[in-house]
Design an enzyme around this catalytic site. Structure first.
Site, PDB file in Angstrom:
ATOM      1  N   ASN A  90       7.544  -2.160   4.796  1.00 38.04           N
ATOM      2  CA  ASN A  90       8.624  -3.019   4.312  1.00 38.04           C
ATOM      3  C   ASN A  90       9.943  -2.643   4.961  1.00 38.04           C
ATOM      4  OD1 ASN A  90       6.670  -4.083   2.652  1.00 38.04           O
ATOM      5  ND2 ASN A  90       7.278  -2.886   0.861  1.00 38.04           N
ATOM      6  N   ASP A  92      12.844  -3.511   3.307  1.00 43.94           N
ATOM      7  CA  ASP A  92      13.838  -3.498   2.225  1.00 43.94           C
ATOM      8  C   ASP A  92      14.164  -2.052   1.847  1.00 43.94           C
ATOM      9  OD1 ASP A  92      11.033  -4.340   0.258  1.00 43.94           O
ATOM     10  OD2 ASP A  92      12.119  -2.458   0.004  1.00 43.94           O
ATOM     11  N   HIS A 112       8.284  -0.211  10.259  1.00 45.10           N
ATOM     12  CA  HIS A 112       8.657  -1.513  10.835  1.00 45.10           C
ATOM     13  C   HIS A 112      10.162  -1.718  10.818  1.00 45.10           C
ATOM     14  CE1 HIS A 112       4.391  -3.275   9.945  1.00 45.10           C
ATOM     15  NE2 HIS A 112       4.400  -2.436  10.969  1.00 45.10           N
ATOM     16  N   ASN A 204      -3.912  -3.054  -5.149  1.00 42.09           N
ATOM     17  CA  ASN A 204      -3.545  -4.351  -4.579  1.00 42.09           C
ATOM     18  C   ASN A 204      -3.845  -5.484  -5.550  1.00 42.09           C
ATOM     19  OD1 ASN A 204      -2.377  -4.640  -1.944  1.00 42.09           O
ATOM     20  ND2 ASN A 204      -3.990  -6.119  -1.497  1.00 42.09           N
ATOM     21  N   LEU A 205      -3.052  -6.557  -5.432  1.00 39.54           N
ATOM     22  CA  LEU A 205      -3.318  -7.701  -6.321  1.00 39.54           C
ATOM     23  C   LEU A 205      -4.664  -8.318  -5.982  1.00 39.54           C
ATOM     24  CD1 LEU A 205      -2.010  -9.344  -8.586  1.00 39.54           C
ATOM     25  CD2 LEU A 205      -1.086 -10.879  -6.850  1.00 39.54           C
TER      26      LEU A 205
HETATM   27  C1  BV8 Z   1       1.763  -2.671  17.909  1.00 42.01           C
HETATM   28  C2  BV8 Z   1       8.646  -7.422  11.152  1.00 42.01           C
HETATM   29  C3  BV8 Z   1       1.204  -1.320  19.765  1.00 42.01           C
HETATM   30  C4  BV8 Z   1       9.585  -6.915  10.163  1.00 42.01           C
HETATM   31  C5  BV8 Z   1       6.232  -7.272  11.124  1.00 42.01           C
HETATM   32  C6  BV8 Z   1      -1.992  -8.956  20.237  1.00 42.01           C
HETATM   33  C7  BV8 Z   1      -0.769  -8.779  20.872  1.00 42.01           C
HETATM   34  C8  BV8 Z   1       0.162  -7.818  20.463  1.00 42.01           C
HETATM   35  C9  BV8 Z   1      -0.160  -7.027  19.384  1.00 42.01           C
HETATM   36  C10 BV8 Z   1      -1.342  -7.242  18.747  1.00 42.01           C
HETATM   37  C11 BV8 Z   1      -2.285  -8.174  19.151  1.00 42.01           C
HETATM   38  N1  BV8 Z   1      -3.362  -8.111  18.312  1.00 42.01           N
HETATM   39  C12 BV8 Z   1      -3.128  -7.180  17.373  1.00 42.01           C
HETATM   40  C13 BV8 Z   1      -1.934  -6.651  17.651  1.00 42.01           C
HETATM   41  C14 BV8 Z   1      -1.289  -5.652  16.924  1.00 42.01           C
HETATM   42  C15 BV8 Z   1      -0.283  -6.353  16.008  1.00 42.01           C
HETATM   43  C16 BV8 Z   1      -1.064  -6.892  14.840  1.00 42.01           C
HETATM   44  O1  BV8 Z   1      -1.537  -6.126  14.035  1.00 42.01           O
HETATM   45  N2  BV8 Z   1      -1.201  -8.228  14.737  1.00 42.01           N
HETATM   46  C17 BV8 Z   1      -1.977  -8.769  13.632  1.00 42.01           C
HETATM   47  C18 BV8 Z   1      -1.328 -10.036  13.118  1.00 42.01           C
HETATM   48  C19 BV8 Z   1      -3.405  -8.998  14.120  1.00 42.01           C
HETATM   49  N3  BV8 Z   1       0.631  -5.318  15.632  1.00 42.01           N
HETATM   50  C20 BV8 Z   1       1.748  -5.128  16.323  1.00 42.01           C
HETATM   51  O2  BV8 Z   1       2.162  -5.865  17.206  1.00 42.01           O
HETATM   52  C21 BV8 Z   1       2.485  -3.867  15.954  1.00 42.01           C
HETATM   53  N4  BV8 Z   1       2.763  -3.148  17.151  1.00 42.01           N
HETATM   54  O3  BV8 Z   1       0.579  -2.856  17.697  1.00 42.01           O
HETATM   55  O4  BV8 Z   1       2.229  -1.956  18.978  1.00 42.01           O
HETATM   56  C22 BV8 Z   1       1.103   0.086  19.332  1.00 42.01           C
HETATM   57  C23 BV8 Z   1       0.349   0.431  18.214  1.00 42.01           C
HETATM   58  C24 BV8 Z   1       0.248   1.755  17.832  1.00 42.01           C
HETATM   59  C25 BV8 Z   1       0.904   2.713  18.537  1.00 42.01           C
HETATM   60  C26 BV8 Z   1       1.661   2.349  19.641  1.00 42.01           C
HETATM   61  C27 BV8 Z   1       1.776   1.042  20.038  1.00 42.01           C
HETATM   62  C28 BV8 Z   1       3.795  -4.210  15.266  1.00 42.01           C
HETATM   63  C29 BV8 Z   1       3.508  -4.791  13.894  1.00 42.01           C
HETATM   64  C30 BV8 Z   1       4.809  -5.019  13.138  1.00 42.01           C
HETATM   65  C31 BV8 Z   1       5.105  -6.467  13.103  1.00 42.01           C
HETATM   66  N5  BV8 Z   1       6.277  -6.707  12.277  1.00 42.01           N
HETATM   67  N6  BV8 Z   1       7.341  -7.646  10.521  1.00 42.01           N
HETATM   68  C32 BV8 Z   1       9.712  -7.927   9.071  1.00 42.01           C
HETATM   69  O5  BV8 Z   1      10.131  -9.043   9.371  1.00 42.01           O
HETATM   70  O6  BV8 Z   1       9.388  -7.574   7.926  1.00 42.01           O
HETATM   71  S1  BV8 Z   1       4.719  -7.508  10.383  1.00 42.01           S
HETATM   72  C33 BV8 Z   1       4.803  -7.991   8.767  1.00 42.01           C
HETATM   73  O7  BV8 Z   1       3.470  -7.789   8.255  1.00 42.01           O
HETATM   74  C34 BV8 Z   1       5.679  -7.158   7.897  1.00 42.01           C
HETATM   75  O8  BV8 Z   1       6.279  -6.066   8.568  1.00 42.01           O
HETATM   76  C35 BV8 Z   1       4.721  -6.630   6.842  1.00 42.01           C
HETATM   77  O9  BV8 Z   1       5.119  -5.407   6.381  1.00 42.01           O
HETATM   78  C36 BV8 Z   1       3.490  -6.554   7.611  1.00 42.01           C
HETATM   79  C37 BV8 Z   1       2.225  -6.370   6.855  1.00 42.01           C
HETATM   80  O10 BV8 Z   1       2.160  -7.374   5.845  1.00 42.01           O
HETATM   81  P1  BV8 Z   1       1.942  -6.877   4.331  1.00 42.01           P
HETATM   82  O11 BV8 Z   1       3.039  -5.942   4.006  1.00 42.01           O
HETATM   83  O12 BV8 Z   1       0.556  -6.382   4.178  1.00 42.01           O
HETATM   84  O13 BV8 Z   1       2.193  -8.217   3.541  1.00 42.01           O
HETATM   85  P2  BV8 Z   1       1.162  -9.405   3.309  1.00 42.01           P
HETATM   86  O14 BV8 Z   1       1.942 -10.569   2.807  1.00 42.01           O
HETATM   87  O15 BV8 Z   1       0.297  -9.566   4.508  1.00 42.01           O
HETATM   88  O16 BV8 Z   1       0.210  -8.878   2.128  1.00 42.01           O
HETATM   89  C38 BV8 Z   1       0.765  -8.649   0.843  1.00 42.01           C
HETATM   90  C39 BV8 Z   1      -0.329  -7.984   0.026  1.00 42.01           C
HETATM   91  O17 BV8 Z   1       0.235  -7.614  -1.230  1.00 42.01           O
HETATM   92  C40 BV8 Z   1      -1.504  -8.884  -0.267  1.00 42.01           C
HETATM   93  O18 BV8 Z   1      -2.707  -8.165  -0.031  1.00 42.01           O
HETATM   94  C41 BV8 Z   1      -1.371  -9.229  -1.746  1.00 42.01           C
HETATM   95  O19 BV8 Z   1      -2.635  -9.293  -2.402  1.00 42.01           O
HETATM   96  C42 BV8 Z   1      -0.614  -8.034  -2.253  1.00 42.01           C
HETATM   97  N7  BV8 Z   1       0.264  -8.347  -3.396  1.00 42.01           N
HETATM   98  C43 BV8 Z   1       1.008  -9.471  -3.596  1.00 42.01           C
HETATM   99  N8  BV8 Z   1       1.687  -9.343  -4.755  1.00 42.01           N
HETATM  100  C44 BV8 Z   1       1.377  -8.128  -5.274  1.00 42.01           C
HETATM  101  C45 BV8 Z   1       0.478  -7.492  -4.407  1.00 42.01           C
HETATM  102  N9  BV8 Z   1      -0.034  -6.270  -4.658  1.00 42.01           N
HETATM  103  C46 BV8 Z   1       0.367  -5.654  -5.787  1.00 42.01           C
HETATM  104  N10 BV8 Z   1       1.236  -6.200  -6.663  1.00 42.01           N
HETATM  105  C47 BV8 Z   1       1.758  -7.433  -6.448  1.00 42.01           C
HETATM  106  N11 BV8 Z   1       2.613  -7.959  -7.327  1.00 42.01           N
END
Ligand code: BV8
Length: 231
Positions: A90, A92, A112, A204-205
């Site tokens: 996060n 925040d 991040h 997790n939810l």
């Molecule tokens: C990297 C920016 C290399 C900040 C974010 C092809 C090309 C390039 C890269 C890739 C590729 N394929 C894969 C990758 C890697 C890529 C990636 O993973 N892509 C995914 C989509 C396949 N990753 C990257 O590019 C990363 N960099 O790989 O560099 C490297 C790696 C290692 C070492 C060296 C080099 C960079 C990733 C960062 C991207 N930036 N955001 C911002 O704007 O916030 S990502 C974005 O998703 C946010 O940062 C967020 O934190 C992140 C993850 O999401 P979640 O936090 O999990 O949120 P989400 O909504 O998905 O899920 C919420 C969950 O909460 C749910 O499960 C829900 O059930 C639960 N929930 C809801 N309410 C509640 C709850 N649980 C409890 N209580 C509740 N009330």
């Protein structure tokens, strides 16, 4: 509680503070195209759109308050000093505010980046972000209009990976809270922790994409599951 705890949090931790998640129903990625607002290419194409996206989230963050889950994690970090590593995806500052309320000086590892910080693409200078950032704001250090939010976009290298890898190598307990397990490298941490012999738990939810890897799952809203788990 065991001696080395690594806790990874995601947007679900702050959901009950009113801050959006990404992939849930009407999550941020259903309202915005992540290619446009969370990639360096998107920023290069339309910096104003991206700055406005983060200005709106910065305003939401300012209006939000930490919830019972943030406070429970702050108590855990306070009561087990030097034992708890808080890693968050996060951007925040809810955890920092809960830690301050608990008079706890623990750090939060923002892999991040942070909404509260700004970065100059030209000279690398970092500073506390103003409430609103605009595409042509000059960098306070070099004066060039190359400023951006200090957050990690897709395709960019996450921050503090060495510190995170070190914490995972020593973990006896790994917990993932409020994350869908869709984004790497964060989604791969549970596998590393398991290989190090740590007990792994998901709070997790809904089940995450990697729920099958965890030893234990505690389904439900974080404001209920996290205080119960910490206590
Ligand atoms: C990297 C920016 C290399 C900040 C974010 C092809 C090309 C390039 C890269 C890739 C590729 N394929 C894969 C990758 C890697 C890529 C990636 O993973 N892509 C995914 C989509 C396949 N990753 C990257 O590019 C990363 N960099 O790989 O560099 C490297 C790696 C290692 C070492 C060296 C080099 C960079 C990733 C960062 C991207 N930036 N955001 C911002 O704007 O916030 S990502 C974005 O998703 C946010 O940062 C967020 O934190 C992140 C993850 O999401 P979640 O936090 O999990 O949120 P989400 O909504 O998905 O899920 C919420 C969950 O909460 C749910 O499960 C829900 O059930 C639960 N929930 C809801 N309410 C509640 C709850 N649980 C409890 N209580 C509740 N009330």
């Amino acid at each position: 509680m065991p001696e080395n705890i690594v806790i990874l949090t995601g947007a679900g931790l702050s959901a009950e503070s009113g801050l959006g998640t990404f992939r849930d129903k009407d999550g941020l990625w259903t309202q915005y195209d992540l290619e446009e607002v969370a990639t360096p290419e998107g920023f290069a194409r339309n910096p104003t759109l991206v700055q406005d996206f983060y200005n709106a989230r910065r305003a939401n963050c300012r209006a939000a308050t930490p919830n019972a889950a943030h406070h429970a994690l702050a108590r855990l970090a306070r009561d087990y000093p030097g034992t708890v590593t808080l890693v968050t995806q996060n951007i925040d500052d809810m955890l920092e505010r809960a830690l301050r309320d608990a008079s706890c000086t623990s750090d939060v590892i923002h892999m991040h980046g942070e909404l509260a910080r700004a970065l100059c693409n030209a000279c690398g200078h970092r500073w506390d972000a103003p409430a609103e950032m605009h595409a042509d704001d000059p960098c306070p250090a070099c004066g060039r209009a190359a400023t951006r939010p200090d957050v990690v976009w897709f395709g960019e290298i996450p921050y503090h990976m060495e510190a995170i890898d070190t914490a995972l190598s020593r973990a006896t307990l790994f917990a993932a809270i409020g994350t869908s397990g869709e984004v790497y490298p964060a989604a791969g941490f549970v596998q590393i922790a398991r290989e190090m012999g740590a007990h792994t738990v998901e709070l997790n939810l809904d089940p995450s994409a990697n729920v099958h890897i965890f030893d234990e799952t505690r389904p439900g809203p974080a404001t209920q599951t996290v205080p119960a788990w910490v206590n």
